[in-house]
Motif scaffolding. Structure first.
Motif, short mmCIF file in Angstrom:
data_model
loop_
_atom_site.label_atom_id
_atom_site.label_comp_id
_atom_site.label_asym_id
_atom_site.label_seq_id
_atom_site.Cartn_x
_atom_site.Cartn_y
_atom_site.Cartn_z
N CYS A 451 0.82 -1.22 0.00
CA CYS A 451 0.00 0.00 0.00
C CYS A 451 0.85 1.27 0.00
CB CYS A 451 -0.97 0.02 1.20
SG CYS A 451 -2.01 -1.44 1.31
N LYS A 507 -7.99 4.85 1.23
CA LYS A 507 -9.21 4.72 0.45
C LYS A 507 -10.07 5.97 0.59
CE LYS A 507 -9.50 -0.28 0.12
NZ LYS A 507 -10.34 -1.48 0.24
N TYR A 514 -5.35 1.29 -0.54
CA TYR A 514 -5.27 0.58 -1.80
C TYR A 514 -3.92 -0.12 -1.91
CZ TYR A 514 -9.24 3.55 -3.05
OH TYR A 514 -10.45 4.20 -3.07
N THR A 575 -4.61 -1.53 -8.89
CA THR A 575 -4.54 -2.28 -7.64
C THR A 575 -4.80 -3.76 -7.88
OG1 THR A 575 -6.89 -2.06 -7.08
CG2 THR A 575 -5.44 -0.23 -6.50
N GLU A 576 -4.61 -4.54 -6.83
CA GLU A 576 -4.82 -5.98 -6.91
C GLU A 576 -6.29 -6.35 -6.94
OE1 GLU A 576 -4.47 -6.75 -2.10
OE2 GLU A 576 -2.98 -7.57 -3.45
N ASP A 577 -7.19 -5.39 -6.67
CA ASP A 577 -8.63 -5.63 -6.72
C ASP A 577 -9.27 -5.13 -8.01
OD1 ASP A 577 -8.64 -6.80 -4.21
OD2 ASP A 577 -8.79 -4.85 -3.21
N GLY A 578 -8.45 -4.73 -8.99
CA GLY A 578 -8.97 -4.26 -10.27
C GLY A 578 -9.36 -2.80 -10.30
N GLU A 579 -8.94 -2.01 -9.30
CA GLU A 579 -9.29 -0.59 -9.24
C GLU A 579 -8.24 0.25 -9.95
OE1 GLU A 579 -11.09 -0.85 -4.72
OE2 GLU A 579 -8.96 -1.07 -5.16
N ASN A 605 -13.58 1.03 -10.05
CA ASN A 605 -13.37 -0.42 -10.10
C ASN A 605 -13.93 -0.93 -11.42
OD1 ASN A 605 -13.01 -3.11 -9.65
ND2 ASN A 605 -13.97 -3.13 -7.64
N HIS A 608 -12.20 -5.58 -11.93
CA HIS A 608 -12.69 -6.64 -11.04
C HIS A 608 -11.66 -7.75 -10.80
CE1 HIS A 608 -16.54 -4.68 -11.53
NE2 HIS A 608 -16.45 -4.84 -12.84
N TRP A 609 -10.40 -7.52 -11.13
CA TRP A 609 -9.34 -8.49 -10.86
C TRP A 609 -8.01 -7.76 -10.98
CZ3 TRP A 609 -9.18 -12.53 -8.13
CH2 TRP A 609 -8.21 -13.51 -8.27
N VAL A 610 -6.92 -8.49 -10.86
CA VAL A 610 -5.60 -7.89 -10.77
C VAL A 610 -5.30 -7.05 -12.01
CG1 VAL A 610 -3.15 -8.39 -10.62
CG2 VAL A 610 -4.76 -9.75 -9.31
#
Length: 823
Positions: A451, A507, A514, A575-579, A605, A608-610
């Motif tokens: 982060c 965030k 993030y 980001t690792e969450d697809g953002e 976002n 939705h993935w890496v």
């Protein structure tokens, strides 16, 4: 009108019979039938009669009119010939018939109306086969013989025609004229009308208009290629002629005749039953099946795009990538994947790849204790990594790093992206961009899933008081090293290197931070110090002739440097969450005066993935390509509401993305199955213009283009198995079309305008939905006190008593007297 005929006992018994528990459904007659309901008159054509061996007066006669037909044969004929089949009107009856054989009767005298009739029930079939055929053929007698005789004397009228679909087939087979008819007009002189005619022979060359030939010729506008040709093939025994030298001891008259050798029936059966033939039969059938499925004569070598080394640029006509060279090394790439790739900027054909351990859960883990290598490959030797010593060609050297950062001050997780700040500027400890007097890259930016984003400086933090001549002398001494020695360029940083400042990513609407994986910033191209000359000699700085000694460079005080206001300090972070996070790296002060990172400006976002790629267009510095999850997106810096283009979701993960270096509208998307999608925004935007399959057999990890010359463009592709493949980009994907840059720019502007209109409509829809869901408030009623409510109830009660008293008096049940009520 003739009287209605009664049903025969035999027909009634047949209809009442169970027929093995199944009811026969009769066809609906168009008009009143003259035959029993348990038979169906039919007209069988000569083709149908020959097909079912029921030819009239040959297979069936008046004395023997019966023919048992297989139910399966009738259904097969209906299936093959469809509406043309004579049995198509009774398809449902045949399907529902409970037995395997159906009785067909030849009606020679047309007593039932047709030349054949079909028996519809098993009971009637059994009774007909047991009794006299003549009794069966004759229709039931009418109640009145005179009426029947009069009816028989009448001429037979044709029945109404029922369409079964044959007229459609006739229309399809009929020839329809598609052009107008040619009109030829023949005339003669009027004075020759009625004149006698005499015919004679003459030469066609005697008169100009005496002969007209219509010869065939090849039309220049089109040509027809013959795709199919009928030809005959006949197998004949092979003939062989031989001779030999023999001694002729005595003469003798003799004749010899040869004939082809043929197998008899017994030998033929033995050959067909042989085990060798039975074992070969499945292979032959498999080969025939494969030949029907695919073209077995296709050139697989050309289909794979191989052999491109022998093809010149002018001969390249393929639209796909052509394999140029492949690199791998089992010693260093075993159980590793390639996480990054770079071309050498000046040396031809040299590639550097970074190898890391293959792990599925690699985020937020401690650093691996095993070694990870950076391997160099060259076009000169594709089988081994690059060797710096000519005497040891088969043993590539392993060179140690120059410096490593302090563990306490470094990232707490793996570093997933690293970039140099351009030599046009540097940043202070608070993130403010200032001028770079060194004119070389001196600062690095890294990110990690811990982060944080860290800024590093490779110069010495304290001031070194050395003259220019002493500094050059030290550099000359340090350059005299063995080929495999570790340079002392960054020795001053080893184990003591600390970041210049740290950027955190809190965030926006929630607690937490993030976790960045990739980042990108806008390059700053304006450099006022480029090409500056020394003050004393007026000549160019000689530092460009050798590797600069970073240990002799010092970090200047921020007070002595000019701040650059036009440098864009914004970062795009994946980001690792697809953002996709948009933030500023500059630090700000809180109420206590402490420096801290501000919250990001925007977050969407979308993947939705890496997120695995964030790359700016080489033609438009404000256009960014991002890939991750099952789609990719194109962003425009300054548009804070979302991407200007989002691809449809794919069935396969998008593992990497890359812009073309020569075409503004073209970019490449790597997939997890080893294929590459080539997108061309000028051609189409809903799907890729070309899909290059079988690039690799596993997930693609990196794509990097390189231009070696105007006629030689390469594309390096790496995979999850540690292998590097270099492809030659075809001419079609290198040369841009006319006004392609302008067309792409207009497309991006249209996407931006479309996004704004969509957001306005979405805001309007949300407002209308919220207003529709809110309940309508009724106007507030005045609140009455308890005393007022009690007085109102007493008043209504008195009125009720008065009305009751008046009604009783009107009915004479109570005298009209004054009544007082206690209250």
């Amino acid at each position: 009108m003739p009287p209605r005929k009664t049903r025969s006992a035999k027909s009634s018994a047949a209809r009442k019979g169970t027929g093995k528990g199944k009811k026969i459904e009769l066809p609906t007659p168009v008009e009143k039938s003259d035959h029993p309901e348990d038979i169906f008159p039919m007209v069988l054509t000569s083709a149908t009669q020959e097909l079912f061996d029921c030819r009239a007066d040959e297979d069936v006669t008046g004395e023997n009119p019966y023919k048992l037909l297989k139910k399966d044969n009738i259904l097969q004929d209906i299936k093959i010939r469809a509406a043309v089949s004579d049995f198509s009107p009774v398809k449902k009856i045949v399907v529902d018939y409970p037995e395997d054989e159906i009785l067909l009767v030849y009606d020679k005298d047309f007593t039932s109306g047709q030349n054949f009739y079909l028996v519809l029930t098993p009971q009637t079939k059994d009774s007909l086969l047991k009794c006299n055929p003549l009794d069966v053929v004759q229709p039931p007698e009418p109640e009145t013989p005179d009426v029947f005789q009069n009816e028989a004397n009448k001429s037979r009228e044709p029945k109404q025609w029922i369409s079964l679909g044959s007229e459609k087939e006739i229309d399809e087979e009929s020839v329809i004229e598609t052009r107008g008819k040619l009109l030829y007009k023949c005339s003669r002189v009027r004075k020759k009308f009625g004149a006698p005619v005499s015919f004679s022979d003459r030469n066609t060359t005697d008169a100009n208009d005496g002969y007209l030939a219509c010869t065939s010729y090849q039309h220049s506008s089109f040509s027809i290629k013959q795709m199919q040709k009928d030809c005959m093939i006949q197998a004949v025994p092979r003939l062989q002629s031989s001779s030999a030298q023999t001694q002729w001891k005595y003469q003798k008259n003799i004749s010899t005749q040869y004939k082809a050798r043929e197998l008899n029936n017994e030998e033929t059966e033995n050959t067909l039953l042989a085990e060798s033939l039975k074992s070969a039969l499945p292979r032959v059938l498999h080969a025939l099946q494969q030949e029907e499925i695919m073209n077995v004569f296709s050139d697989d070598w050309k289909a794979l795009g191989a052999g491109a080394e022998a093809v010149g640029w002018s001969e390249t006509v393929s639209e796909g990538l052509m394999l140029y060279q492949g690199f791998t090394d089992q010693k260093y790439t075993k159980d590793k994947k390639i996480s990054s790739i770079n071309w050498h900027p000046t040396i031809y054909g040299v590639i550097a790849v970074a190898l890391t351990e293959k792990k599925e859960e690699w985020l937020n883990e401690l650093p691996d204790v095993r070694h990870s290598f950076i391997v160099f490959y060259s076009f000169s030797d594709f089988s081994n990594p690059q060797d710096l010593d000519d005497n040891n060609k088969n043993t590539p050297p392993v060179i140690r790093y120059c410096a490593v950062s302090s563990i306490e001050s470094s990232h707490k997780a793996r570093i997933t992206d690293v970039k140099w700040l351009p030599p046009t500027f540097e940043v202070t400890r608070s993130g403010i961009p200032v001028e770079n007097k060194s004119n070389i890259c001196v600062q690095i930016v890294t990110c990690s899933p811990d982060c944080t984003v860290l800024f590093w400086d490779v110069r010495v933090m304290r001031l070194l008081s050395q003259s220019t001549s002493e500094r050059r002398q030290n550099v000359a001494q340090k350059t005299q090293l063995t080929p495999y020695s570790v340079p002392e360029t960054f020795k001053h940083l080893d184990t003591t290197w600390k970041p210049l400042f740290r950027v955190s990513l809190p965030k926006i609407d929630a607690s937490g931070e993030y976790a960045p994986l990739k980042f990108n910033f806008e390059p700053y191209t304006c450099n006022g110090n480029a090409g500056i000359k020394t003050e004393d000699t007026g000549e160019e700085d000689e530092s460009s002739e050798f590797i600069p000694d970073y240990s002799q460079l010092r970090v200047h005080s921020a007070k002595t440097l000019t701040a650059l206001e036009d440098v864009n300090t914004k970062l795009y972070i994946g980001t690792e969450d697809g953002e996709i996070v948009y933030t500023d790296w500059k630090l700000c002060k809180d109420d206590s005066g402490q420096l801290h990172s501000a919250k990001p400006l925007h977050c969407v976002n979308i993947h939705h993935w890496v997120v695995n790629t964030i790359q700016r267009s080489p033609f438009f510095k404000d256009v960014i390509l991002t890939t991750g999850g099952w789609n990719f997106a194109i962003w425009k810096e300054g548009v804070m509401d979302g991407p200007i283009m989002v691809s449809p979701s794919s069935e396969l993960l998008c593992t990497v993305g890359c812009w073309s270096l020569t075409r503004p509208a073209v970019f490449f998307i790597g997939k997890e199955n080893g294929s590459i999608d080539v997108w061309n925004l000028v051609k189409q935007t809903s799907e890729p213009s070309q899909v290059l399959t079988h690039i690799t057999t596993t997930k693609i990890t990196c794509i990097s283009p390189w231009i070696s010359s105007p006629k030689q463009h390469f594309l390096a592709v790496t995979d999850d198995l540690g292998m590097v493949r270099v492809f030659k980009i075809p001419k079609k994907l290198c040369i841009p079309s006319k006004s392609e840059s302008l067309s792409v720019k207009k497309y991006f502007e249209l996407g931006e305008e479309t996004l704004k209109n969509f957001l306005k409509r979405e805001e309007l829809w949300t407002k209308e939905k919220r207003e529709a869901e809110e309940p309508k408030k009724e106007p507030d009623k005045p609140v009455k006190s308890l005393q007022e409510n009690k007085e109102k109830d007493l008043k209504e009660y008195r009125e009720y008593l008065a009305l009751e008293e008046s009604i009783l008096q009107g009915m004479g049940l109570r005298p009209a007297t004054a009544i007082t009520h206690e209250t």
